[in-house]
Design an enzyme around this catalytic site. Sequence first.
Site, mmCIF file in Angstrom:
data_model
loop_
_atom_site.group_PDB
_atom_site.id
_atom_site.type_symbol
_atom_site.label_atom_id
_atom_site.label_comp_id
_atom_site.label_asym_id
_atom_site.label_seq_id
_atom_site.Cartn_x
_atom_site.Cartn_y
_atom_site.Cartn_z
ATOM 1 N N GLY A 239 -17.867 -70.300 19.047
ATOM 2 C CA GLY A 239 -16.848 -70.155 20.086
ATOM 3 C C GLY A 239 -15.408 -70.139 19.646
ATOM 4 O O GLY A 239 -14.524 -69.838 20.450
ATOM 5 N N GLU A 273 -22.420 -72.867 14.758
ATOM 6 C CA GLU A 273 -22.865 -71.471 14.895
ATOM 7 C C GLU A 273 -21.683 -70.516 15.055
ATOM 8 O O GLU A 273 -21.585 -69.805 16.053
ATOM 9 C CB GLU A 273 -23.780 -71.325 16.124
ATOM 10 C CG GLU A 273 -25.040 -72.163 16.099
ATOM 11 C CD GLU A 273 -25.822 -72.062 17.414
ATOM 12 O OE1 GLU A 273 -25.352 -71.410 18.377
ATOM 13 O OE2 GLU A 273 -26.915 -72.658 17.480
ATOM 14 N N PRO A 274 -20.752 -70.490 14.112
ATOM 15 C CA PRO A 274 -19.614 -69.578 14.264
ATOM 16 C C PRO A 274 -20.035 -68.127 14.081
ATOM 17 O O PRO A 274 -20.857 -67.820 13.216
ATOM 18 C CB PRO A 274 -18.673 -70.000 13.136
ATOM 19 C CG PRO A 274 -19.585 -70.527 12.075
ATOM 20 C CD PRO A 274 -20.735 -71.193 12.809
ATOM 21 N N GLY A 275 -19.496 -67.262 14.897
ATOM 22 C CA GLY A 275 -19.731 -65.833 14.744
ATOM 23 C C GLY A 275 -18.397 -65.150 14.464
ATOM 24 O O GLY A 275 -18.029 -64.874 13.328
ATOM 25 N N ARG A 276 -17.658 -64.938 15.554
ATOM 26 C CA ARG A 276 -16.385 -64.203 15.487
ATOM 27 C C ARG A 276 -15.448 -64.733 14.400
ATOM 28 O O ARG A 276 -14.822 -63.955 13.686
ATOM 29 C CB ARG A 276 -15.710 -64.331 16.859
ATOM 30 C CG ARG A 276 -14.541 -63.398 17.057
ATOM 31 C CD ARG A 276 -13.794 -63.722 18.365
ATOM 32 N NE ARG A 276 -14.641 -63.965 19.497
ATOM 33 C CZ ARG A 276 -14.961 -63.055 20.417
ATOM 34 N NH1 ARG A 276 -14.484 -61.841 20.331
ATOM 35 N NH2 ARG A 276 -15.736 -63.384 21.435
ATOM 36 N N ARG A 312 -15.532 -53.405 23.531
ATOM 37 C CA ARG A 312 -14.841 -54.618 23.985
ATOM 38 C C ARG A 312 -13.702 -54.344 24.962
ATOM 39 O O ARG A 312 -13.569 -55.054 25.959
ATOM 40 C CB ARG A 312 -14.348 -55.451 22.800
ATOM 41 C CG ARG A 312 -15.470 -55.875 21.825
ATOM 42 C CD ARG A 312 -15.039 -56.930 20.828
ATOM 43 N NE ARG A 312 -14.800 -58.190 21.499
ATOM 44 C CZ ARG A 312 -13.619 -58.665 21.801
ATOM 45 N NH1 ARG A 312 -12.536 -58.007 21.441
ATOM 46 N NH2 ARG A 312 -13.489 -59.793 22.451
ATOM 47 N N TYR A 316 -14.552 -56.179 28.366
ATOM 48 C CA TYR A 316 -13.844 -57.454 28.607
ATOM 49 C C TYR A 316 -12.349 -57.262 28.778
ATOM 50 O O TYR A 316 -11.601 -58.232 28.733
ATOM 51 C CB TYR A 316 -14.033 -58.401 27.416
ATOM 52 C CG TYR A 316 -15.424 -58.489 26.860
ATOM 53 C CD1 TYR A 316 -16.448 -59.091 27.584
ATOM 54 C CD2 TYR A 316 -15.714 -57.989 25.596
ATOM 55 C CE1 TYR A 316 -17.727 -59.186 27.056
ATOM 56 C CE2 TYR A 316 -16.988 -58.077 25.060
ATOM 57 C CZ TYR A 316 -17.988 -58.676 25.799
ATOM 58 O OH TYR A 316 -19.243 -58.764 25.265
ATOM 59 N N CYS A 342 -17.107 -39.460 28.735
ATOM 60 C CA CYS A 342 -16.820 -39.105 30.126
ATOM 61 C C CYS A 342 -16.873 -40.320 31.031
ATOM 62 O O CYS A 342 -17.768 -40.461 31.874
ATOM 63 C CB CYS A 342 -17.814 -38.047 30.583
ATOM 64 S SG CYS A 342 -17.781 -36.644 29.476
ATOM 65 N N TYR A 370 -18.464 -58.187 16.989
ATOM 66 C CA TYR A 370 -18.848 -57.604 18.279
ATOM 67 C C TYR A 370 -18.282 -56.190 18.439
ATOM 68 O O TYR A 370 -17.901 -55.775 19.525
ATOM 69 C CB TYR A 370 -18.401 -58.509 19.439
ATOM 70 C CG TYR A 370 -18.901 -59.926 19.302
ATOM 71 C CD1 TYR A 370 -20.254 -60.199 19.431
ATOM 72 C CD2 TYR A 370 -18.040 -60.983 19.011
ATOM 73 C CE1 TYR A 370 -20.731 -61.491 19.287
ATOM 74 C CE2 TYR A 370 -18.516 -62.283 18.861
ATOM 75 C CZ TYR A 370 -19.868 -62.524 19.002
ATOM 76 O OH TYR A 370 -20.346 -63.803 18.859
HETATM 77 N N1 LLP Z 1 -24.140 -69.373 19.408
HETATM 78 C C1 LLP Z 1 -24.617 -68.836 20.536
HETATM 79 C C2 LLP Z 1 -25.808 -69.411 21.171
HETATM 80 C C3 LLP Z 1 -23.978 -67.710 21.094
HETATM 81 O O1 LLP Z 1 -24.450 -67.180 22.209
HETATM 82 C C4 LLP Z 1 -22.839 -67.170 20.448
HETATM 83 C C5 LLP Z 1 -22.154 -66.006 21.013
HETATM 84 C C6 LLP Z 1 -22.393 -67.778 19.276
HETATM 85 C C7 LLP Z 1 -23.063 -68.886 18.787
HETATM 86 C C8 LLP Z 1 -21.212 -67.268 18.515
HETATM 87 O O2 LLP Z 1 -20.037 -67.373 19.251
HETATM 88 P P1 LLP Z 1 -18.631 -67.001 18.561
HETATM 89 O O3 LLP Z 1 -18.410 -68.011 17.455
HETATM 90 O O4 LLP Z 1 -18.734 -65.647 18.008
HETATM 91 O O5 LLP Z 1 -17.663 -67.123 19.645
HETATM 92 N N2 LLP Z 1 -19.511 -59.787 22.828
HETATM 93 C C9 LLP Z 1 -18.525 -60.778 23.154
HETATM 94 C C10 LLP Z 1 -18.866 -62.139 22.586
HETATM 95 C C11 LLP Z 1 -20.227 -62.620 23.016
HETATM 96 C C12 LLP Z 1 -20.598 -63.955 22.433
HETATM 97 C C13 LLP Z 1 -22.012 -64.243 22.691
HETATM 98 N N3 LLP Z 1 -22.489 -65.455 22.112
HETATM 99 C C14 LLP Z 1 -17.170 -60.281 22.672
HETATM 100 O O6 LLP Z 1 -17.083 -59.188 22.133
HETATM 101 O O7 LLP Z 1 -16.173 -60.960 22.859
#
Ligand code: LLP
Length: 414
Positions: A239, A273-276, A312, A316, A342, A370
């Site tokens: 997050g 669980e970092p993603g972004r 995105r 969003y 289109c 993403y």
């Molecule tokens: N863990 C779980 C269970 C999740 O559902 C997610 C993201 C993460 C970790 C990683 O979250 P982050 O660290 O990346 O914030 N497509 C959207 C973002 C969707 C996030 C979904 N879950 C965007 O482009 O902003």
Amino acid sequence: MTAFFRVNGDLWVERVPLADIAARFGTPCFVYSRAALERAWTEFDAAFAGVPHLVCYAMKANSNLAVLNLFARKGSGFDIVSGGELARALAAGAEPAKIVFSGVGKTEAEMESALAAGILCFNVESAAELETLNRVAGRVGSAAPVSFRVNPDVDPKTHPYISTGLKESKFGVAFAAARALYARAAELPHVAIRGIDIHIGSQIGELAPHREAAIKLRGLVEALAADGIALHHIDLGGGLGIRYDDEVPLPTFEYAAMLREVFRGRPETLLLEPGRRLVGEAGVMLTRVTYLKPGVDRNFAIVDAAMNDLIRPALYDAWHGVEPVCVRDEPALRYQVVGAICESADFIARDRDLAIEEGDLLAVRAAGAYAFAMSSNYNSRPRACEVMVDGDRVHLVRRRETVAELFASESPLP
Ligand code: LLP
């Protein structure tokens, strides 16, 4: 520090001009910096030094094998949400014992393959899923490691589509239901309780929602301990936001310091669980201006990337920086930067002042997360290529799709 910077007005990544990459591989094209990816992972991991922890990269953000493999080599774990992601993670060299499986709709087939692989934990999101998992694990003769994803009912103050921890959300189980669910899990023969999990949303800018959720979670962990339920780990989800425009991202060390404080004295391992945060700022999308179209009250820059490449903005209302790769010494005009699809929602950026000509190359910033991962073939557009730069070396880590591939698996009626 960024891996993308200007040299005499031209945008480079590491030791390579982005214009060279576009000339070699065409556009649209995603470009990632190995140094930026590795730095982001190492910084994140280092923020938790000294506490038992495991970084499980949320691979949905960017699941290119080369990205996954870089993180796997650093010892990363992975957060997966499908059987497809499991297969990808394993193909990239992930250790099964460092994989957590999130998601509200795991199928029996997905459960079976994750059990066969020997993953660290299933983050269970409903009572029904628990019963199914117990049955599937019994059928294959194993015990499924489980956490419950609990919903702390905290407002992460982010876009509603990426808020997941409010009580009206489809995610997780209600806090109030958690103790009864753990008691039920403890009775089941084919599940083994391992941990507890939250994830409240994405692109979160402030510390306060994270802290509020963590404090609630600690209370629940203590209540469970009093019930005789011992946990091996506490999973805080992802997050952390990044900088797209003028946001000031929460430093990872502040987030880590808060978690150290909240969970001080608890023996459980912390899972993150970092993603972004690990990939977002490590990538750009290159796109070329196909046409400039002056309008009555708005000018359009029509580019060769579109909402199928980067959804995105459409989904969003997300803001991504857009910059000419090579600057021109001309007055800027205000443009709507749009794709060829289109749909009126097909825009990459709105109201940007740009000094550009047809044929110019643009870099869309913070496109490591993403972006490609959410791309599609809408309008029968082949998905872009992906390139990873490592110093002065340029690796094509996914070639551009061909049009023939798009319908190769279809067939007309006999
Ligand atoms: N863990 C779980 C269970 C999740 O559902 C997610 C993201 C993460 C970790 C990683 O979250 P982050 O660290 O990346 O914030 N497509 C959207 C973002 C969707 C996030 C979904 N879950 C965007 O482009 O902003």
